[in-house]
Design a protein around this motif. Structure first.
Motif, PDB file in Angstrom:
ATOM      1  N   TYR A 103       0.719  -1.316   0.147  1.00  0.00           N
ATOM      2  CA  TYR A 103      -0.099  -0.113   0.165  1.00  0.00           C
ATOM      3  C   TYR A 103       0.889   1.390   0.078  1.00  0.00           C
ATOM      4  O   TYR A 103       1.776   1.309   0.767  1.00  0.00           O
ATOM      5  CB  TYR A 103      -0.893   0.101   1.315  1.00  0.00           C
ATOM      6  N   GLU A 104       0.532   2.200  -0.936  1.00  0.00           N
ATOM      7  CA  GLU A 104       1.339   3.552  -1.080  1.00  0.00           C
ATOM      8  C   GLU A 104       0.417   4.721  -0.917  1.00  0.00           C
ATOM      9  O   GLU A 104      -0.841   4.633  -1.355  1.00  0.00           O
ATOM     10  CB  GLU A 104       2.013   3.390  -2.483  1.00  0.00           C
ATOM     11  N   GLN A 105       0.953   5.654  -0.151  1.00  0.00           N
ATOM     12  CA  GLN A 105       0.479   7.008   0.071  1.00  0.00           C
ATOM     13  C   GLN A 105       1.391   7.798  -0.448  1.00  0.00           C
ATOM     14  O   GLN A 105       2.508   7.968   0.095  1.00  0.00           O
ATOM     15  CB  GLN A 105      -0.280   7.156   1.319  1.00  0.00           C
ATOM     16  N   ARG A 106       0.820   9.000  -1.354  1.00  0.00           N
ATOM     17  CA  ARG A 106       1.890  10.145  -1.737  1.00  0.00           C
ATOM     18  C   ARG A 106       1.004  11.558  -1.557  1.00  0.00           C
ATOM     19  O   ARG A 106      -0.108  11.578  -1.573  1.00  0.00           O
ATOM     20  CB  ARG A 106       2.389  10.124  -3.153  1.00  0.00           C
ATOM     21  N   ALA A 107       1.724  12.449  -1.437  1.00  0.00           N
ATOM     22  CA  ALA A 107       1.133  13.681  -1.093  1.00  0.00           C
ATOM     23  C   ALA A 107       2.025  14.859  -1.866  1.00  0.00           C
ATOM     24  O   ALA A 107       3.414  14.634  -2.049  1.00  0.00           O
ATOM     25  CB  ALA A 107       1.191  14.226   0.165  1.00  0.00           C
ATOM     26  N   LEU A 112       5.970  10.074   1.178  1.00  0.00           N
ATOM     27  CA  LEU A 112       5.751   9.006   0.382  1.00  0.00           C
ATOM     28  C   LEU A 112       5.602   7.964   1.470  1.00  0.00           C
ATOM     29  O   LEU A 112       6.740   7.852   2.345  1.00  0.00           O
ATOM     30  CB  LEU A 112       6.888   8.758  -0.566  1.00  0.00           C
ATOM     31  N   GLN A 113       4.873   7.326   1.695  1.00  0.00           N
ATOM     32  CA  GLN A 113       4.630   6.090   2.540  1.00  0.00           C
ATOM     33  C   GLN A 113       4.235   4.857   2.029  1.00  0.00           C
ATOM     34  O   GLN A 113       3.212   4.744   1.223  1.00  0.00           O
ATOM     35  CB  GLN A 113       3.655   6.344   3.854  1.00  0.00           C
ATOM     36  N   ARG A 114       5.109   3.829   2.224  1.00  0.00           N
ATOM     37  CA  ARG A 114       4.859   2.388   1.713  1.00  0.00           C
ATOM     38  C   ARG A 114       4.777   1.443   2.794  1.00  0.00           C
ATOM     39  O   ARG A 114       5.659   1.433   3.719  1.00  0.00           O
ATOM     40  CB  ARG A 114       5.599   2.085   0.635  1.00  0.00           C
ATOM     41  N   GLY A 115       3.891   0.478   2.738  1.00  0.00           N
ATOM     42  CA  GLY A 115       4.090  -0.819   3.654  1.00  0.00           C
ATOM     43  C   GLY A 115       3.289  -1.950   3.262  1.00  0.00           C
ATOM     44  O   GLY A 115       2.821  -2.018   2.090  1.00  0.00           O
ATOM     45  N   VAL A 116       3.080  -2.905   4.231  1.00  0.00           N
ATOM     46  CA  VAL A 116       2.487  -3.990   3.751  1.00  0.00           C
ATOM     47  C   VAL A 116       1.300  -4.554   4.611  1.00  0.00           C
ATOM     48  O   VAL A 116       1.427  -4.238   5.769  1.00  0.00           O
ATOM     49  CB  VAL A 116       3.648  -5.377   3.860  1.00  0.00           C
ATOM     50  N   THR A 171      11.791  -7.589   2.464  1.00  0.00           N
ATOM     51  CA  THR A 171      10.428  -6.808   2.519  1.00  0.00           C
ATOM     52  C   THR A 171      10.660  -5.403   1.607  1.00  0.00           C
ATOM     53  O   THR A 171       9.860  -5.335   0.757  1.00  0.00           O
ATOM     54  CB  THR A 171      10.017  -6.503   4.101  1.00  0.00           C
ATOM     55  N   SER A 172      11.654  -4.970   1.782  1.00  0.00           N
ATOM     56  CA  SER A 172      11.907  -3.354   1.110  1.00  0.00           C
ATOM     57  C   SER A 172      11.722  -3.829  -0.261  1.00  0.00           C
ATOM     58  O   SER A 172      11.407  -3.094  -1.128  1.00  0.00           O
ATOM     59  CB  SER A 172      12.940  -2.856   1.737  1.00  0.00           C
ATOM     60  N   LEU A 250       1.858  -2.696   8.048  1.00  0.00           N
ATOM     61  CA  LEU A 250       3.114  -2.605   8.562  1.00  0.00           C
ATOM     62  C   LEU A 250       4.087  -1.743   7.707  1.00  0.00           C
ATOM     63  O   LEU A 250       4.177  -1.990   6.521  1.00  0.00           O
ATOM     64  CB  LEU A 250       3.955  -4.003   8.847  1.00  0.00           C
ATOM     65  N   VAL A 251       4.614  -0.609   8.402  1.00  0.00           N
ATOM     66  CA  VAL A 251       5.435   0.372   7.829  1.00  0.00           C
ATOM     67  C   VAL A 251       7.049   0.415   8.507  1.00  0.00           C
ATOM     68  O   VAL A 251       6.860   0.602   9.484  1.00  0.00           O
ATOM     69  CB  VAL A 251       4.771   1.947   7.910  1.00  0.00           C
TER      70      VAL A 251
END
Length: 430
Positions: A103-107, A112-116, A171-172, A250-251
């Motif tokens: 899952y990714e979020q951008r602004a 930038l945030q990505r996690g599982v 994971t990364s 999980l981030v």
């Protein structure tokens, strides 16, 4: 309860993330994916934000996470009926094979945030693989548990953080590899955040992620009440069962640092004049006739040297700081670490709310916890109450206290950005 199924987990340490078949909106059956999403249930400002979300699309997820009916039992039944109907009509469909979800979020400001996202096995007593850092309100846990029982679903992932390695990890690597592929979905929500979701279904790749995460300990960044709900419901069901797991995001904050914001308080029945009068002789109070941004800057400056709060609700701001040391010695429990005793939230709850203002912290009729600063002030001005604006706590303070097993006062922090609700759900039914 049958405990035999939990004996193996007692010895297990580290995070165990399991793939699942996500329940997701069919984009062809709704107006837009953005229109059916919502902030987490406890971030929705009620009633205004709730009505806005309900009217944005007839299938908005808020109808499941915050159903509206005359009684709590009726609300739960309504959510269960709505979920069944949406699944029967194909509004929500189950992915064909189990997977972990990236899952990714951008602004626009560069965030930038990505996690599982996966189903996390709930740790046994004594297993500190997941660290809470805040107390919870029993009535909220009871409310969430009742909703989950009725619907047999996890509607919203908790936000958990862990500290990975600087060097690439399985994971990364998997996260970044997924982000190079076309996503399952992409949408931009009303707040300007851009969201994308991918699935990882390859068994070897999933096994590598699981092995990597098993080395780590996580901090609950957001979702303490849902975490307590997961644990309560797991205890009600013989193991093994789907209730042994709960939906989480999980981030790795070594790669994607979260932002920490404050959660403000709205005191419904306490006018600002009465709140200020009760502080006479115990705190320094200064009027701040300035726009909200400047008032918050003054709060940040004061908070750098000690406990400080900003009161609002009468058309201006009042900076409250320099508490009487003797008052703190009498009202703040001495059996906790100094880092806990000096928290603004600790002083607010033990000294201001309990001792000076006599406001019960666990009564929704007397106090609300609101993430949005403007909404807190506007509601206080409209209703004649007092907004208590807080300065955020640093993440390292939160993590250090959690490692010591010390929980902070409820609603002390707001980590973000929070995952949007409605992008992927987990059903606990076969």
């Amino acid at each position: 309860m049958d405990t035999a199924g939990h004996s193996e987990a007692t010895a297990r340490r580290g995070l165990e993330l399991t793939p699942f078949r996500g329940l997701r909106y069919d984009p062809d059956r709704v107006g837009s994916l953005a229109a059916v999403t919502s902030p987490p249930y406890d971030v929705v400002v009620r009633p205004d934000g709730l009505l806005h979300l309900e009217s944005s699309d007839p299938h908005n997820i808020v109808r499941l996470i915050l159903p509206q009916a005359a009684t709590p039992a009726a609300r739960d039944r309504q959510a269960a009926r709505t979920l069944r109907r949406w699944r029967a009509e194909g509004i929500l469909t189950t992915d064909p094979e189990p997977g972990l979800y990236v899952y990714e979020q951008r602004a626009d400001d560069g965030l930038l945030q990505r996690g599982v996202i996966g189903a996390l096995r709930l740790p046994e007593a004594g297993d500190r693989s997941v660290l809470p850092h805040e107390d919870v309100m029993p009535h909220v846990v009871a409310e969430r548990a009742s909703l989950m029982r009725a619907t047999s679903a996890n509607f919203e992932p908790l936000l958990l953080t862990y500290r990975g390695d600087r060097a690439p990890t399985p994971t990364s690597t998997a996260v970044e590899r997924a982000a190079d592929r076309p996503p399952l979905l992409a949408t931009t929500t009303e707040d300007g955040y851009r969201h994308r979701l991918w699935s990882i279904t390859d068994p070897r790749e999933i096994a590598e992620i699981q092995s990597d995460l098993a080395r780590h300990q996580a901090l609950i960044a957001d979702g303490h009440h849902r975490w307590a709900t997961y644990r309560e419901l797991r205890a009600e069901h013989p193991s093994p069962s789907p209730w042994d797991h709960g939906l989480v995001l999980l981030v790795d904050t070594a790669r994607y640092p979260l932002r920490v914001r404050a959660i403000h308080r709205l005191l419904h029945d306490l006018p600002v004049a009465d709140a200020l009068a009760a502080l006479k002789g115990t705190f320094r109070v200064r009027r701040v006739d300035a726009p909200r941004a400047e008032a918050l800057t003054a709060l940040a400056k004061a908070a750098a040297t000690g406990n400080a709060f900003l009161l609002a609700g009468d058309g201006t701001y009042h900076l409250v700081d320099h508490p009487d040391p003797e008052l703190l010695a009498r009202t703040v429990p001495a059996d906790r670490p100094a880092a806990w005793r000096t928290l603004d939230a600790t002083v607010l709850h033990t000294t201001l709310l309990a001792h000076l203002w006599h406001v019960p912290e666990d009564s929704a009729a007397h106090i609300s916890y609101i993430h949005d600063t403007a909404a807190t002030v506007e509601k206080a001005e409209r209703d004649g109450g007092t907004a208590v604006l807080m300065h955020p706590v640093r993440e390292e303070v939160v993590r250090d206290l959690a490692r010591q097993g010390v929980t902070m006062p409820r609603k002390s922090t707001s980590f973000g950005p929070k995952p949007a609700s409605g992008l992927v759900l987990r059903t606990l039914e076969p």
